[in-house]
Write a protein that holds these residues in place. Structure first.
Motif, PDB file in Angstrom:
ATOM      1  N   CYS B  55       0.865  -1.054  -0.104  1.00 49.59           N
ATOM      2  CA  CYS B  55      -0.217  -0.048   0.413  1.00 49.59           C
ATOM      3  C   CYS B  55       0.746   1.100   0.190  1.00 49.59           C
ATOM      4  N   LYS B  71      -6.334  14.789  -1.557  1.00 51.90           N
ATOM      5  CA  LYS B  71      -6.457  14.133  -1.903  1.00 51.90           C
ATOM      6  C   LYS B  71      -6.659  14.013  -3.271  1.00 51.90           C
ATOM      7  N   MET B  74      -4.842  11.190  -3.291  1.00 49.78           N
ATOM      8  CA  MET B  74      -5.276   9.857  -3.849  1.00 49.78           C
ATOM      9  C   MET B  74      -6.108   9.180  -5.079  1.00 49.78           C
ATOM     10  N   ASP B  79      -4.015   5.215  -1.641  1.00 45.88           N
ATOM     11  CA  ASP B  79      -4.756   4.726  -0.202  1.00 45.88           C
ATOM     12  C   ASP B  79      -4.623   5.164   0.716  1.00 45.88           C
ATOM     13  N   THR B  80      -3.739   5.803   0.718  1.00 45.31           N
ATOM     14  CA  THR B  80      -4.378   6.026   2.913  1.00 45.31           C
ATOM     15  C   THR B  80      -3.676   7.673   2.725  1.00 45.31           C
ATOM     16  N   ARG B 197     -13.329   8.100  -5.156  1.00 45.36           N
ATOM     17  CA  ARG B 197     -12.862   7.518  -4.070  1.00 45.36           C
ATOM     18  C   ARG B 197     -11.928   7.974  -3.475  1.00 45.36           C
ATOM     19  N   ALA B 198     -11.373   9.404  -3.579  1.00 46.52           N
ATOM     20  CA  ALA B 198     -10.813  10.039  -2.841  1.00 46.52           C
ATOM     21  C   ALA B 198     -11.757  10.844  -1.475  1.00 46.52           C
ATOM     22  N   LYS B 200     -14.523   9.620  -0.884  1.00 42.79           N
ATOM     23  CA  LYS B 200     -15.762   9.230  -0.012  1.00 42.79           C
ATOM     24  C   LYS B 200     -14.007   8.966   1.023  1.00 42.79           C
ATOM     25  N   THR B 201     -13.435   9.192   0.829  1.00 39.56           N
ATOM     26  CA  THR B 201     -12.164   8.285   1.881  1.00 39.56           C
ATOM     27  C   THR B 201     -11.905   9.188   3.232  1.00 39.56           C
TER      28      THR B 201
END
Lengths: 345, 264
Positions: B55, B71, B74, B79-80, B197-198, B200-201
Motif C-alpha cells: 500500500c 486528496k 489519493m 491508499d491512505t 474514491r478520494a 469518500k475516503t
C-alpha cells in the motif's frame, strides 16, 4: 561513550564551538574544484572571526592531498584515511563527520552544493540538530554577534534573504560550485594534519555497484561563450535559431529554469540558483528577463549581452551591452554578421 | 510492501506570469498545487505497489488546506493520506520539518520505501528528504533516476542516481528513503474513479498531540535558522543599451566586441 555524548547535547554551549570548517569532497582521490572555493570564502570568514580554518578530508589513500588543502588556505586538515572510506556514501560520511564535529566543535561548516554535498549536508545537520542554509550566494560574519550571515535569493521574487543560525552549532551552509572565489595557492603555507583513523564501527549499508559516465555535449562551466535562452524564446521551435547562433560562436547553450521547466531543453543546461553557475567571457542572454535566481548563476561573466524586447527587463541592469528588440529579428542578424566576419578572417 | 510518499503543497509557480509592462511577477490568484517534483515520487510509489503489492501512504505537513493536495494524491491512486497539521508546526525550517515528518512516519508504522521529490519548487533546498532519513536512521539516496530492482524478501534495493559526471548504480538496504528526479517517470493523470474514491475516503489529520514528539523540536522553536533580513539588490545600469534599427544595434554590438578583443 556515545550515550554520554548524547546527554551532552543537553549541555550544549555554543561558546565551545570555534573555527570554520569546509568539507573537502573528493572523488577517487581528486579534490572537487568547489572545495578550493569553499577554502577561499572560509579563509576570509576565519580571519574575520580570528579563528582557524579547518578542512575535513575523508577517503582512502587520501592523506597526500592534505598538504594541498593547506596550500589553498586551510590551517588544520582533519584526515580520515581508511580503506572502508573508498566505498563511503552519504550515510557513512555523515556518521564520521558527526563524530568529528562532536569532538572538535567547529562554529561554521561549509559544504559544496554538489550532488554529494546537497545530500550529505542535510543528513549531517539533521543528526546534529543544527541549521542548514542551501545554496548561499554570500557569507559574512556579523562583526558584533559573530554569527554567520547566510544570504541567498528568496523564492520567486527579486529579493534576497539573510539567514542566521543563532543558537545551534555548527552553522551550516551549502554553496554552489562557481559562486565563491578560491584563494591563490601558496606552496609555502604551513598547517597541521590531524589524523583520525579510529572511527566507530560503520553500517556500510550502501555501495556503488556501477558507474556510467554521462555523454556531455554541454560543457557549460568550461565554455568561453554561452548563449542562454529564457521564456522570451516564445516556443521550442525557436531553439533552432539559438543553436545556430551558438554554433556560429562555438558557444555552449544555457537556459533559465522556466525554459527547462517548460521541457524545451534538459536540466543540464539550466543556469541559476538551482542550476549551474557560469562565468564565461561572453554571455548572451536571449529573451531572459533577469530574475534574480538566474542572475546569481551568470552575473560574474566578463561581458553580458542582453537581447530582450522589454526595455524595462532587469537583465539590462546587469548587461554590458543591451539590444532592445525582438529575438527573432535580432538573432538572425547577429548570426549573419558573425558568419560574415568568420568567413573574412 | 509499505510505501510512504511525502508531499508538499506549494504555490503553483508555473502559472506565475510576467507583467509585460513592468516585467514583474503577477501574484494575484495563484493557487496551490502538489509540489511538481513530488508527483514523480508518488507515481514511482504507485508503480512499486503495482509491481510488488502493498500500500501507498501519502504524508504531508502543512495547514488544513493541504488536504486538497492529499486528496489529489489519493485520486492518483494513493491508499491512505495523512496530514500533520497543527499551529505548533508553523514556522518550521527544514530541520523541524524533517523531524515532524519522521515522527509521522513512525506513527504510521514505518515503511520499506519512503519517497520524496528531489526538492520543493518553493523552498528549493532538497534538505527534508535526507533530514528525514537521518532522523529514522535509515540510508537515503538522492537524485534517483531509476529503481532497478527491489528484493523485498532480502530487504535490498538497487537504484540508479544522477551525479555530476554520470550515473551511479547503488545497492542499499530496506528500509530506505529515496528522492527522485523528474526523469524517473511520467506521472499519471487523475481518474474520475480516483476522484470519487478520494472524496469518500477523506484525509486523516494528526496534530502535535497525536505524535510522539519533543515540543522543543517542532515549529519555530525547533527551527534553528531564522530570516533576519529581506532586501532588494540595488538596481543600477552598468552598461550601454544600444539604439537604432536592429541592424544598427547588431552592428554596434559587433564592433564593440571586436574593439574589446572579444570576437575572433
Amino acid at each position: 561513550m556515545s550515550k554520554e555524548k548524547e546527554k551532552c547535547a543537553l549541555c550544549f554551549k555554543k561558546e565551545d564551538y570555534h573555527g570554520v570548517w569546509v568539507f573537502a569532497e573528493q572523488h577517487n582521490g581528486t579534490i572537487s574544484e568547489v572545495v578550493y572555493e569553499l577554502l577561499g570564502v572560509g579563509r576570509r570568514l576565519a580571519d574575520q572571526l580570528k579563528e582557524k580554518l579547518g578542512a575535513v578530508l575523508i577517503g582512502f589513500n587520501i592523506k597526500k592531498q592534505a598538504q594541498r588543502l593547506i596550500q589553498y588556505g586551510a590551517d588544520d586538515v582533519y584526515v580520515v584515511d581508511i580503506e572502508d572510506a573508498a566505498r563511503f556514501l552519504e550515510e557513512d560520511y555523515a556518521e564520521v563527520i558527526v563524530k568529528l564535529v562532536e569532538e572538535y566543535k567547529p562554529a561554521v561548516f561549509l559544504f559544496g552544493a554538489t550532488a554529494l554535498g546537497k545530500s550529505l549536508a542535510p543528513r549531517v545537520a539533521s543528526r546534529l540538530q543544527t541549521g542548514l542554509t542551501a545554496d548561499c550566494t554570500s557569507l559574512e560574519v556579523d562583526p558584533e554577534e559573530k554569527v554567520l550571515i547566510q544570504t541567498k535569493p528568496a523564492f520567486g521574487s527579486d529579493v534576497m534573504v539573510s539567514i542566521v543560525c543563532r543558537n545551534k552549532r555548527p552553522q551550516m551552509a551549502t554553496v554552489r560550485p562557481g559562486v565563491m572565489k578560491k584563494v591563490e595557492m601558496c606552496a609555502a603555507r604551513r598547517g597541521n594534519i590531524i589524523e583520525n583513523n579510529h572511527i566507530p564501527p560503520l553500517k556500510l549499508r550502501s555501495q556503488v555497484l556501477n558507474f556510467s559516465r554521462k555523454q556531455t555535449e554541454v560543457q557549460l562551466e568550461q565554455a568561453e561563450v554561452v548563449v542562454a535562452v529564457g521564456r522570451g524564446l516564445g516556443k521550442v521551435e525557436n531553439l533552432k535559431l539559438i543553436k545556430e547562433l551558438a554554433g556560429a560562436l562555438g558557444a555552449a547553450i544555457g537556459a533559465t529554469r522556466a525554459v527547462v521547466d517548460a521541457g524545451w531543453i534538459s536540466y543540464q543546461h539550466q543556469i541559476g540558483q538551482t542550476g549551474k553557475t557560469v562565468a564565461p567571457k561572453i554571455y548572451i542572454a536571449c529573451g531572459i528577463s533577469g530574475a534574480i535566481q538566474h542572475l546569481v548563476g551568470m552575473q560574474s561573466s566578463e561581458v553580458i549581452i542582453a537581447i530582450n524586447k522589454d526595455p524595462e527587463a532587469p537583465i539590462f541592469d546587469y548587461a554590458t551591452y543591451g539590444i532592445v528588440g525582438d529575438l527573432m529579428e535580432v538573432v538572425p542578424l547577429l548570426i549573419k554578421r558573425i558568419k560574415t566576419i568568420k568567413n573574412l578572417s | 510492501m509499505r510505501i510512504i510518499v511525502c508531499i508538499k503543497q506549494v504555490p503553483a509557480t508555473n502559472e506565475v506570469k510576467i507583467d509585460p509592462k513592468t516585467g514583474t511577477l503577477i501574484r494575484e490568484g495563484i493557487e496551490s498545487i502538489i509540489n511538481p517534483f513530488d508527483l514523480f515520487a508518488l507515481e514511482e510509489g504507485l508503480r512499486l505497489k503495482e509491481a510488488h503489492g502493498g500500500c501507498v501512504f501519502v504524508l504531508s505537513m502543512g495547514p488544513l488546506q493541504a488536504r486538497i493536495s492529499l486528496k489529489e494524491a489519493m485520486a492518483m491512486g494513493a491508499d491512505t493520506a495523512v496530514l500533520l497539521s497543527d499551529r505548533a508546526f508553523a514556522g518550521s525550517d527544514t530541520l523541524a520539518t524533517s523531524y515532524t515528518l519522521a515522527a509521522g512516519i513512525k506513527k504510521l508504522g514505518g515503511a520499506d520505501i519512503i519517497l520524496c521529490g528531489k526538492q520543493s519548487t518553493d523552498g528549493e533546498t532538497g534538505q527534508v528528504g535526507p533530514g528525514i532519513a537521518a532522523q529514522l536512521d535509515i540510508p537515503h539516496i538522492t537524485c534517483v533516476t531509476k529503481i532497478i530492482k527491489v528484493d523485498h524478501a532480502k530487504k535490498r534495493i538497487v537504484v540508479e542516481r544522477e551525479v555530476e559526471e554520470g550515473y551511479e548504480e547503488i545497492l542499499t538496504t530496506l528500509p530506505v528513503l529515496l528522492t527522485v528526479e523528474k526523469e524517473i517517470n511520467r506521472p499519471r493523470f487523475l481518474t474520475v474513479k480516483g476522484i470519487m474514491r478520494a472524496k469518500k475516503t477523506g484525509v486523516v489529520v494528526w496534530t502535535a498531540s497525536d505524535l510522539e514528539i519533543d515540543p522543543s523540536r517542532i515549529g519555530l522553536s525547533g527551527s534553528p535558522t531564522e530570516i533576519v533580513k529581506v532586501f532588494s539588490l540595488p538596481r543600477q545600469k552598468r552598461g550601454i543599451i544600444f539604439s537604432g534599427t536592429p541592424e544598427e544595434q547588431v552592428e554596434t554590438l559587433v564592433s564593440k566586441l571586436k574593439e574589446a578583443g572579444y570576437l575572433f
